[in-house]
Design a protein around this motif. Structure first.
Motif, mmCIF file in Angstrom:
data_model
loop_
_atom_site.group_PDB
_atom_site.id
_atom_site.type_symbol
_atom_site.label_atom_id
_atom_site.label_comp_id
_atom_site.label_asym_id
_atom_site.label_seq_id
_atom_site.Cartn_x
_atom_site.Cartn_y
_atom_site.Cartn_z
ATOM 1 N N SER A 35 0.821 -1.214 0.000
ATOM 2 C CA SER A 35 0.000 0.000 0.000
ATOM 3 C C SER A 35 0.851 1.259 0.000
ATOM 4 N N PRO A 91 -2.945 -3.511 -2.717
ATOM 5 C CA PRO A 91 -2.822 -2.207 -2.060
ATOM 6 C C PRO A 91 -4.173 -1.626 -1.660
ATOM 7 N N SER A 92 -4.180 -0.970 -0.506
ATOM 8 C CA SER A 92 -5.378 -0.307 -0.014
ATOM 9 C C SER A 92 -5.626 0.991 -0.778
ATOM 10 N N ARG A 143 -1.834 3.458 -7.939
ATOM 11 C CA ARG A 143 -2.391 2.237 -7.375
ATOM 12 C C ARG A 143 -2.898 1.221 -8.408
#
Length: 242
Positions: free
Chosen positions: A80, A160-161, A175
């Motif tokens: 993340s 990933p958050s 992201r």
């Protein structure tokens, strides 16, 4: 006897709704997952850690070497922070803490923190803290090393958050490509991945987590821990029906 988990993570593994917590705080997601598996979790993590930091920990921390002989599963809860905007190169950004005297450090650090949101917007979130290619590279190294040491050891990861952090101008353009690269990596190496946005995305983007717009509230930790335990159950409890 329950499962002993070794969790490598970033601050998402130990930050609650009001800030960082001791690793044995039962409401943190690694402990929620371990409790659901009737076991315990050891957390090896740091603020801003990326896949590169996990690799350094695996190769340089003798406590980790000892733990790896005894744990039942490893979670690479990382990636993340790799995707966050980093207007300054990592070596310069992390090097600000070493500036002296203290007054100079505070001034320079304050100026950077003030500029970071604007630069993140102007530069459209690039460069990222760690390019997706390097994230996958270090994850490859970590899994290869773990499987040499413990071929039978179950390994898990995370996609990933998301975030809505003002500190990064609410920009997160790196992201999608990183998540795609990590998903392909997980499929290639047979590492099951928890899709964090599907579990905690609404919690974060709805403003229900930490006021910083990145870390989670206790409901988010509960959801992630529960989902991770469910993902891990087939490997750790063969034949379990849940």
């Amino acid at each position: 006897m329950g499962s002993h988990l070794l969790v490598f993570g970033d601050s998402l593994s130990f930050h609650g709704p009001e800030g960082p917590c001791a690793a044995d705080e039962p409401r943190l997601w690694p402990n929620v997952a371990a409790t659901a598996l009737d076991g315990r979790a050891d957390v090896v993590a740091g603020i801003g850690w990326t896949a590169r930091d996990v690799w350094w920990s695996l190769t340089g921390d003798p406590r980790v070497w000892a733990d790896l002989h005894h744990v039942d599963a490893v979670v690479l809860a990382i990636g993340s922070m790799d995707t966050l905007p980093s207007p300054l190169p990592t070596y310069l950004r992390t090097g600000l803490r070493y500036l002296r005297p203290d007054g100079v450090r505070r001034i320079v650090r304050g100026a950077y923190l003030a500029a970071q949101p604007r630069l993140s917007v102007v530069l459209r979130g690039r460069p990222a803290v760690l390019p997706a290619k390097l994230t996958v590279h270090y994850l490859d190294l970590a899994v290869e090393a773990l499987r040499v040491l413990r071929p039978e050891l179950p390994i898990f990861g995370m996609l990933p958050s998301v975030h809505r952090a003002d500190a990064y101008g609410r920009v997160h353009t790196a992201r999608p490509a990183a998540a795609a690269a990590m998903a392909a990596w997980g499929a290639r190496l047979d590492v099951p991945l928890l899709d964090l946005p599907s579990v905690v995305g609404d919690h974060v983007l709805g403003g229900e987590g930490n006021p910083d717009g990145m870390h989670w509230g206790w409901a988010g930790h509960e959801a992630v821990g529960t989902a991770m335990a469910k993902l891990m159950t087939p490997a750790l409890r063969p034949g379990h029906v849940g």
